[in-house]
Scaffold this motif. Structure first.
Motif, PDB file in Angstrom:
ATOM      1  N   ARG A  28      30.341  -6.580  19.426  1.00  0.00           N
ATOM      2  CA  ARG A  28      29.065  -7.249  19.133  1.00  0.00           C
ATOM      3  C   ARG A  28      28.114  -6.385  18.290  1.00  0.00           C
ATOM      4  O   ARG A  28      26.927  -6.260  18.566  1.00  0.00           O
ATOM      5  CB  ARG A  28      28.362  -7.670  20.436  1.00  0.00           C
ATOM      6  CG  ARG A  28      29.221  -8.467  21.382  1.00  0.00           C
ATOM      7  CD  ARG A  28      28.461  -9.016  22.578  1.00  0.00           C
ATOM      8  NE  ARG A  28      27.699  -8.019  23.308  1.00  0.00           N
ATOM      9  CZ  ARG A  28      28.202  -7.185  24.216  1.00  0.00           C
ATOM     10  NH1 ARG A  28      29.498  -7.221  24.506  1.00  0.00           N
ATOM     11  NH2 ARG A  28      27.433  -6.328  24.861  1.00  0.00           N
ATOM     12  N   ASP A  47      24.644  -4.098  26.606  1.00  0.00           N
ATOM     13  CA  ASP A  47      23.869  -4.647  27.685  1.00  0.00           C
ATOM     14  C   ASP A  47      24.399  -6.033  28.024  1.00  0.00           C
ATOM     15  O   ASP A  47      23.651  -6.991  28.158  1.00  0.00           O
ATOM     16  CB  ASP A  47      22.398  -4.691  27.298  1.00  0.00           C
ATOM     17  CG  ASP A  47      21.483  -5.093  28.444  1.00  0.00           C
ATOM     18  OD1 ASP A  47      21.864  -4.903  29.607  1.00  0.00           O
ATOM     19  OD2 ASP A  47      20.409  -5.611  28.183  1.00  0.00           O
ATOM     20  N   GLY A  48      25.753  -6.126  28.106  1.00  0.00           N
ATOM     21  CA  GLY A  48      26.314  -7.383  28.553  1.00  0.00           C
ATOM     22  C   GLY A  48      25.791  -7.772  29.924  1.00  0.00           C
ATOM     23  O   GLY A  48      25.542  -8.950  30.205  1.00  0.00           O
ATOM     24  N   THR A 104      17.405 -13.311  24.156  1.00  0.00           N
ATOM     25  CA  THR A 104      18.308 -12.169  23.945  1.00  0.00           C
ATOM     26  C   THR A 104      18.188 -11.725  22.489  1.00  0.00           C
ATOM     27  O   THR A 104      18.171 -12.548  21.575  1.00  0.00           O
ATOM     28  CB  THR A 104      19.767 -12.531  24.279  1.00  0.00           C
ATOM     29  OG1 THR A 104      20.209 -13.617  23.463  1.00  0.00           O
ATOM     30  CG2 THR A 104      19.902 -12.908  25.748  1.00  0.00           C
ATOM     31  N   ILE A 161      25.650 -17.780  24.155  1.00  0.00           N
ATOM     32  CA  ILE A 161      24.391 -17.713  24.898  1.00  0.00           C
ATOM     33  C   ILE A 161      23.599 -18.999  24.721  1.00  0.00           C
ATOM     34  O   ILE A 161      23.042 -19.545  25.682  1.00  0.00           O
ATOM     35  CB  ILE A 161      23.578 -16.482  24.438  1.00  0.00           C
ATOM     36  CG1 ILE A 161      24.323 -15.198  24.770  1.00  0.00           C
ATOM     37  CG2 ILE A 161      22.191 -16.477  25.087  1.00  0.00           C
ATOM     38  CD1 ILE A 161      23.794 -13.976  24.050  1.00  0.00           C
ATOM     39  N   ASN A 186      17.955 -13.894  17.039  1.00  0.00           N
ATOM     40  CA  ASN A 186      17.525 -13.849  18.423  1.00  0.00           C
ATOM     41  C   ASN A 186      17.811 -15.219  19.028  1.00  0.00           C
ATOM     42  O   ASN A 186      17.624 -16.246  18.366  1.00  0.00           O
ATOM     43  CB  ASN A 186      16.030 -13.550  18.532  1.00  0.00           C
ATOM     44  CG  ASN A 186      15.694 -12.121  18.135  1.00  0.00           C
ATOM     45  OD1 ASN A 186      16.478 -11.194  18.368  1.00  0.00           O
ATOM     46  ND2 ASN A 186      14.520 -11.928  17.543  1.00  0.00           N
ATOM     47  N   THR A 208      14.143 -10.956  29.113  1.00  0.00           N
ATOM     48  CA  THR A 208      14.854 -10.548  27.899  1.00  0.00           C
ATOM     49  C   THR A 208      15.964  -9.538  28.174  1.00  0.00           C
ATOM     50  O   THR A 208      15.987  -8.866  29.202  1.00  0.00           O
ATOM     51  CB  THR A 208      13.874  -9.927  26.880  1.00  0.00           C
ATOM     52  OG1 THR A 208      13.279  -8.749  27.445  1.00  0.00           O
ATOM     53  CG2 THR A 208      12.762 -10.902  26.507  1.00  0.00           C
ATOM     54  N   ALA A 209      16.863  -9.462  27.217  1.00  0.00           N
ATOM     55  CA  ALA A 209      17.905  -8.434  27.174  1.00  0.00           C
ATOM     56  C   ALA A 209      18.422  -8.395  25.744  1.00  0.00           C
ATOM     57  O   ALA A 209      18.245  -9.346  24.989  1.00  0.00           O
ATOM     58  CB  ALA A 209      19.048  -8.752  28.139  1.00  0.00           C
ATOM     59  N   HIS A 210      19.056  -7.300  25.364  1.00  0.00           N
ATOM     60  CA  HIS A 210      19.694  -7.299  24.032  1.00  0.00           C
ATOM     61  C   HIS A 210      21.169  -7.623  24.207  1.00  0.00           C
ATOM     62  O   HIS A 210      21.829  -7.156  25.137  1.00  0.00           O
ATOM     63  CB  HIS A 210      19.484  -5.961  23.309  1.00  0.00           C
ATOM     64  CG  HIS A 210      20.252  -4.790  23.857  1.00  0.00           C
ATOM     65  ND1 HIS A 210      21.519  -4.458  23.429  1.00  0.00           N
ATOM     66  CD2 HIS A 210      19.926  -3.856  24.781  1.00  0.00           C
ATOM     67  CE1 HIS A 210      21.945  -3.369  24.051  1.00  0.00           C
ATOM     68  NE2 HIS A 210      20.997  -2.987  24.899  1.00  0.00           N
ATOM     69  N   TYR A 211      21.678  -8.484  23.314  1.00  0.00           N
ATOM     70  CA  TYR A 211      23.067  -8.918  23.454  1.00  0.00           C
ATOM     71  C   TYR A 211      24.004  -8.217  22.474  1.00  0.00           C
ATOM     72  O   TYR A 211      25.222  -8.431  22.512  1.00  0.00           O
ATOM     73  CB  TYR A 211      23.178 -10.438  23.326  1.00  0.00           C
ATOM     74  CG  TYR A 211      22.993 -11.039  21.945  1.00  0.00           C
ATOM     75  CD1 TYR A 211      24.087 -11.432  21.183  1.00  0.00           C
ATOM     76  CD2 TYR A 211      21.719 -11.249  21.409  1.00  0.00           C
ATOM     77  CE1 TYR A 211      23.931 -12.021  19.935  1.00  0.00           C
ATOM     78  CE2 TYR A 211      21.553 -11.834  20.173  1.00  0.00           C
ATOM     79  CZ  TYR A 211      22.655 -12.220  19.430  1.00  0.00           C
ATOM     80  OH  TYR A 211      22.482 -12.795  18.190  1.00  0.00           O
ATOM     81  N   THR A 215      22.420  -9.330  29.601  1.00  0.00           N
ATOM     82  CA  THR A 215      22.518 -10.639  28.948  1.00  0.00           C
ATOM     83  C   THR A 215      22.973 -11.715  29.921  1.00  0.00           C
ATOM     84  O   THR A 215      22.385 -12.803  29.996  1.00  0.00           O
ATOM     85  CB  THR A 215      23.476 -10.560  27.751  1.00  0.00           C
ATOM     86  OG1 THR A 215      22.977  -9.602  26.799  1.00  0.00           O
ATOM     87  CG2 THR A 215      23.614 -11.904  27.071  1.00  0.00           C
ATOM     88  N   GLU A 229      18.290  -4.316  31.635  1.00  0.00           N
ATOM     89  CA  GLU A 229      19.213  -3.398  30.945  1.00  0.00           C
ATOM     90  C   GLU A 229      20.076  -2.687  31.977  1.00  0.00           C
ATOM     91  O   GLU A 229      19.581  -2.124  32.946  1.00  0.00           O
ATOM     92  CB  GLU A 229      18.414  -2.373  30.133  1.00  0.00           C
ATOM     93  CG  GLU A 229      19.245  -1.256  29.514  1.00  0.00           C
ATOM     94  CD  GLU A 229      19.769  -1.609  28.140  1.00  0.00           C
ATOM     95  OE1 GLU A 229      20.451  -0.768  27.528  1.00  0.00           O
ATOM     96  OE2 GLU A 229      19.499  -2.726  27.685  1.00  0.00           O
TER      97      GLU A 229
END
Length: 451
Positions: free
Chosen positions: A98, A333-334, A362, A112, A289, A309-312, A337, A394
């Motif tokens: 990713r 950060d699966g 995400t 997502i 996003n 929130t989270a980063h994917y 997510t 996270e």
């Protein structure tokens, strides 16, 4: 803003870029049952806290916490199997780590969005779940790359795979004089001008101000052991004003280079450097996003927003090699997510939604320096003035803290920065999850984290 880094400590160096900060270790997707159950309990508390955010955060009054049948039904929808199933897909080899940008990231975004649609979230971006960012991708040009250091009888040649190059233009230096910088150095800025400055990462404290005033030809940051994958590209929002080009920089992880740097005398040296780096390669890319909103139930508070929130994104793939090349990113950060997805599904099925609108989002490009979250701040879908909190997830569900096994414990970073902690503490009491201050470094971790 409350950022919940609910697992291991955040580590960073104040001289490495945001793109190189953090735990750059490849995590495989085999989450132990114990860890997934721990994640499930953490999310129970998070869902309950969010469903209880019924009054203004600054009112000094907490809502009444009780597990009503509707709330219990939402908690029951959080499933260890669902978390494990979603994570096994997002962290699979199919998605190739990713990276931002990549085909795997695009597949993750579609997945997502489909989960947000399934949870009943509304698409807030002109009827879509995607906030599309037209970004400039800048990659280093390693054709003809040369980086050599000489001092007396010692010589080191750095291989391209051991160096991370950050420069906005081509760089050619021959017999450039060296200058070794040490922690809390008191040299005058002009003594560094025009030189190749070498700094071991372990000595990086207390030299920011000096480097800001100096004009070296090149800054070389040296570490002995690589922390893992490092993004090679930079993502740039061409719509935002760009800072003036700073000092070109190379980060090197090499025992030989670390020994070379250790043998140098502090300050000016007789050693020299030969450097050739081509002008970076640039291309355009569209990144996304992923955003869904659960409208609030209160006629007034529905126009205020809590972000979850989270980063994917993750680190993509190694450039070359015969072994496993994929950085799967289950933990980073699966896990965050799939937690966002799970909370959305839990709250989306409630008969009465939380009072405030809950925005599930995400981000792309976190590993490149918080790019997706910065893009949202510059182009908000919901008014920032009416956004009351951001719960950022996270590395959720890890049980192997350096302080011992952690089961159903939550130690959010930035603990003292937000009154939302009170909501989480009360919710934790009802779900047997301990919410605690993770030590004196909590606020520092919040400021230095790559989230």
């Amino acid at each position: 803003r409350l950022q919940g880094d609910w697992s291991s400590d955040v580590c960073s160096s104040d001289l490495t870029s945001n793109a190189t900060i953090g735990l750059m270790i490849k995590y495989h997707m085999e989450f132990a049952t114990l860890a997934v159950r721990a994640m499930q309990k953490l999310l129970l508390a998070a869902a309950l806290a969010l469903s209880g955010l019924l009054v203004p955060l600054r009112s000094g009054k907490l809502p009444k916490y009780e597990v009503t049948p509707d709330v219990q039904s939402a908690l029951d929808r959080i499933s260890a199997n669902s978390l494990r199933g979603n994570l096994s897909f997002l962290a699979s080899d199919l998605l190739e780590g990713r990276g931002s940008p990549s085909r795997g990231l695009d597949v993750a975004a579609e997945f997502i969005a489909a989960q947000f649609r399934r949870a009943g979230l509304e698409p807030p971006v002109n009827g879509d779940y995607f906030q599309v960012a037209d970004m400039l991708v800048r990659r280093p040009n390693l054709e003809g790359f040369a980086l050599e250091f000489t001092n007396k009888n010692r010589e080191v040649k750095v291989a391209p795979e051991d160096a991370m190059v950050e420069t906005n233009s081509a760089l050619d230096l021959k017999s450039a004089p060296l200058f070794k910088l040490a922690a809390n150095d008191t040299h005058k800025p002009q003594e560094l001008d025009g030189r190749v400055v070498i700094l071991r990462l372990r000595d990086g404290r207390g030299v920011h101000e000096l480097l800001d005033k100096a004009h070296p030809a090149l800054l070389v940051l040296v570490g002995r052991t690589s922390p893992g994958a490092m993004p090679s590209e930079r993502l740039i929002d061409p719509m935002q004003p760009q800072k003036a080009a700073g000092t070109p920089r190379v980060v090197i992880f090499s025992p030989a280079m670390d020994d070379f740097a250790g043998a140098l005398n502090a300050g000016k040296n007789e050693g020299t450097a030969l450097v050739h780096v081509g002008a970076p390669i640039e291309q355009r890319a569209k990144l996304r996003n992923v955003i869904g909103v659960l409208p609030g139930s209160d006629p007034v508070l529905k126009d205020t927003y809590v972000l979850v929130t989270a980063h994917y994104d993750h680190l993509g793939m190694k450039a070359a090699g015969v072994d496993d090349r994929i950085y799967n990113g289950a933990n980073d950060d699966g896990s965050g997510t799939v937690s966002v997805i799970e909370i959305a599904n839990a709250l989306g099925g409630m008969k009465k939604h939380p009072a405030r609108s809950i925005v599930f989002m995400t981000f792309f490009g976190e590993e490149e320096g918080l790019i997706g979250s910065k893009y949202y701040v510059h182009h908000p879908v919901f008014p920032l003035a009416k956004t009351v909190a951001d719960i950022n997830l996270e590395q959720v569900g890890r049980t192997d803290s350096t302080k011992g096994k952690q089961i159903a414990n939550v130690g959010p970073t930035g603990y003292s920065y937000s009154t939302a902690i009170d909501d989480f503490r009360k919710a934790g009491e009802l779900t047997d999850v301990k919410v605690y201050v993770p030590g004196a470094d909590s606020d520092r971790f919040f400021a230095e984290s790559d989230n």
